[in-house]
Design a protein around this motif. Structure first.
Motif, short mmCIF file in Angstrom:
data_model
loop_
_atom_site.label_atom_id
_atom_site.label_comp_id
_atom_site.label_asym_id
_atom_site.label_seq_id
_atom_site.Cartn_x
_atom_site.Cartn_y
_atom_site.Cartn_z
N ILE A 194 43.36 34.16 43.43
CA ILE A 194 42.96 35.43 43.31
C ILE A 194 44.30 36.25 42.58
O ILE A 194 44.08 36.84 41.60
CB ILE A 194 42.65 36.11 44.82
N ALA A 195 45.53 36.08 42.94
CA ALA A 195 46.76 36.53 42.53
C ALA A 195 46.58 36.24 40.98
O ALA A 195 47.15 37.06 40.10
CB ALA A 195 47.87 35.82 43.08
N LYS A 196 46.32 35.00 40.70
CA LYS A 196 46.13 34.52 39.06
C LYS A 196 44.71 35.07 38.49
O LYS A 196 44.44 34.86 37.04
CB LYS A 196 46.05 33.01 39.16
N SER A 197 43.79 35.88 39.18
CA SER A 197 42.69 36.47 38.48
C SER A 197 41.91 35.32 38.20
O SER A 197 40.93 35.40 37.32
CB SER A 197 43.00 37.47 37.21
N LEU A 198 42.03 34.20 38.66
CA LEU A 198 40.81 33.13 38.43
C LEU A 198 39.67 33.00 39.75
O LEU A 198 38.68 32.54 39.32
CB LEU A 198 41.65 31.60 38.44
N VAL A 199 39.93 33.78 40.91
CA VAL A 199 38.76 33.55 41.76
C VAL A 199 38.61 35.09 42.43
O VAL A 199 39.80 35.72 42.38
CB VAL A 199 39.43 32.67 42.91
N THR A 200 37.48 35.64 42.96
CA THR A 200 37.55 36.70 43.67
C THR A 200 36.95 36.29 44.93
O THR A 200 36.21 35.28 45.26
CB THR A 200 36.28 37.70 42.87
N ARG A 201 37.15 37.23 45.93
CA ARG A 201 36.89 37.09 47.37
C ARG A 201 36.02 38.42 47.57
O ARG A 201 36.43 39.61 47.45
CB ARG A 201 38.00 37.07 48.33
N THR A 202 34.65 38.29 47.95
CA THR A 202 33.81 39.24 48.29
C THR A 202 33.19 39.20 49.73
O THR A 202 33.11 37.92 50.24
CB THR A 202 32.88 39.64 47.42
N ALA A 203 32.62 40.31 50.21
CA ALA A 203 31.91 40.21 51.27
C ALA A 203 30.70 39.45 51.14
O ALA A 203 29.91 39.73 50.10
CB ALA A 203 31.38 41.46 51.99
N ASP A 204 30.17 38.80 52.08
CA ASP A 204 28.90 37.93 52.02
C ASP A 204 27.76 38.74 51.93
O ASP A 204 27.91 39.67 52.83
CB ASP A 204 28.85 36.80 53.12
N PRO A 205 26.84 38.79 50.99
CA PRO A 205 25.74 39.56 51.02
C PRO A 205 24.95 39.55 51.94
O PRO A 205 24.18 40.33 52.60
CB PRO A 205 24.97 39.41 49.64
N GLU A 206 24.72 38.34 52.72
CA GLU A 206 23.96 38.03 53.92
C GLU A 206 24.40 38.45 55.21
O GLU A 206 23.90 38.61 56.22
CB GLU A 206 23.49 36.62 53.88
N ASP A 207 25.90 38.40 55.27
CA ASP A 207 26.77 38.80 56.65
C ASP A 207 28.01 39.23 56.14
O ASP A 207 28.94 38.63 55.71
CB ASP A 207 27.06 37.49 56.99
N GLY A 208 28.11 40.73 56.28
CA GLY A 208 29.01 41.42 55.92
C GLY A 208 30.24 41.23 56.45
O GLY A 208 31.54 41.41 56.09
N ARG A 209 30.54 40.43 57.67
CA ARG A 209 31.68 40.02 58.30
C ARG A 209 32.25 38.75 57.69
O ARG A 209 33.33 38.65 57.81
CB ARG A 209 31.20 39.75 59.74
N ALA A 210 31.41 38.10 56.82
CA ALA A 210 31.86 36.83 56.37
C ALA A 210 32.31 37.03 54.83
O ALA A 210 31.90 38.35 54.15
CB ALA A 210 30.81 35.80 56.51
N GLN A 211 32.96 36.32 54.30
CA GLN A 211 33.47 36.28 52.90
C GLN A 211 33.11 35.26 52.12
O GLN A 211 32.82 34.07 52.37
CB GLN A 211 35.09 36.41 52.82
N THR A 212 32.94 35.40 50.66
CA THR A 212 32.64 34.23 49.76
C THR A 212 33.54 34.31 48.73
O THR A 212 34.14 35.57 48.41
CB THR A 212 31.23 34.35 49.00
N LEU A 213 33.72 33.14 48.00
CA LEU A 213 34.72 33.22 46.86
C LEU A 213 33.83 32.56 45.58
O LEU A 213 32.76 32.02 45.72
CB LEU A 213 35.62 31.89 47.16
N ALA A 214 34.12 33.20 44.53
CA ALA A 214 33.79 32.82 43.31
C ALA A 214 34.68 32.95 42.09
O ALA A 214 35.53 33.51 42.22
CB ALA A 214 32.52 34.07 42.83
N LEU A 215 34.37 32.24 41.16
CA LEU A 215 35.22 32.19 39.98
C LEU A 215 34.95 33.55 39.26
O LEU A 215 33.81 34.12 39.09
CB LEU A 215 34.90 31.07 39.14
#
Length: 149
Positions: A75-96
């Motif tokens: 994330i610090a290298k701007s290669l990945v993002t972390r966002t709230a899971d659209p199905e469960d706002g308490r969980a997180q998902t990672l994406a490129l």
């Protein structure tokens, strides 16, 4: 009592080759700003639009804490993002990120070239036999997880 020599052990020879292949690849990917563990993370995530840290941890054979540390670095290298899971706002998902997605094929070419540089010395038959032997050991010893270092 006779003590065996280091060279008497198949593991010695396997480690010698593994270290050479791994260190060569590490130098190449580090020149492009990532570690081998980060490359493995990026390549694993590449197959998905987004993925939960716990699913990535399971796929990679790592702890969730280790995945979080890798994700933080990427994330610090701007290669990945972390966002709230659209199905469960308490969980997180990672994406490129787009930059992360573009970097994976470049790194994959380095991996392919590194593999070729070390194993092209083997005939196709020797390479197939080595691969089959290693896969057989993995199956018989129930080994899992993706090597990251």
């Amino acid at each position: 009592m006779t003590i065996s020599h280091l060279e008497d052990h198949l593991g010695y020879w396997l480690r010698l080759v593994s270290n050479a292949v791994s260190h060569s690849f590490a130098r190449q990917v580090e020149a492009l700003g990532v570690t081998v563990a980060e490359w493995v993370f990026l390549r694993t995530l590449y197959n998905y639009d987004h993925r939960s840290p716990s699913l990535l941890a399971g796929q990679m054979g790592m702890t969730r804490g280790a995945i979080t540390k890798l994700a933080d670095r990427l994330i610090a290298k701007s290669l990945v993002t972390r966002t709230a899971d659209p199905e469960d706002g308490r969980a997180q998902t990672l994406a490129l990120t787009p930059e992360g997605r573009a970097k994976v094929p470049v790194l994959a070419k380095l991996a392919d070239a590194n593999d070729a540089a070390f194993f092209d010395a083997l005939s196709a038959q020797e390479r197939a036999a080595l691969e089959q032997s290693l896969k057989s050991l993995i199956t018989r010893r129930h080994l899992s997880g993706i090597p990251t270092n």
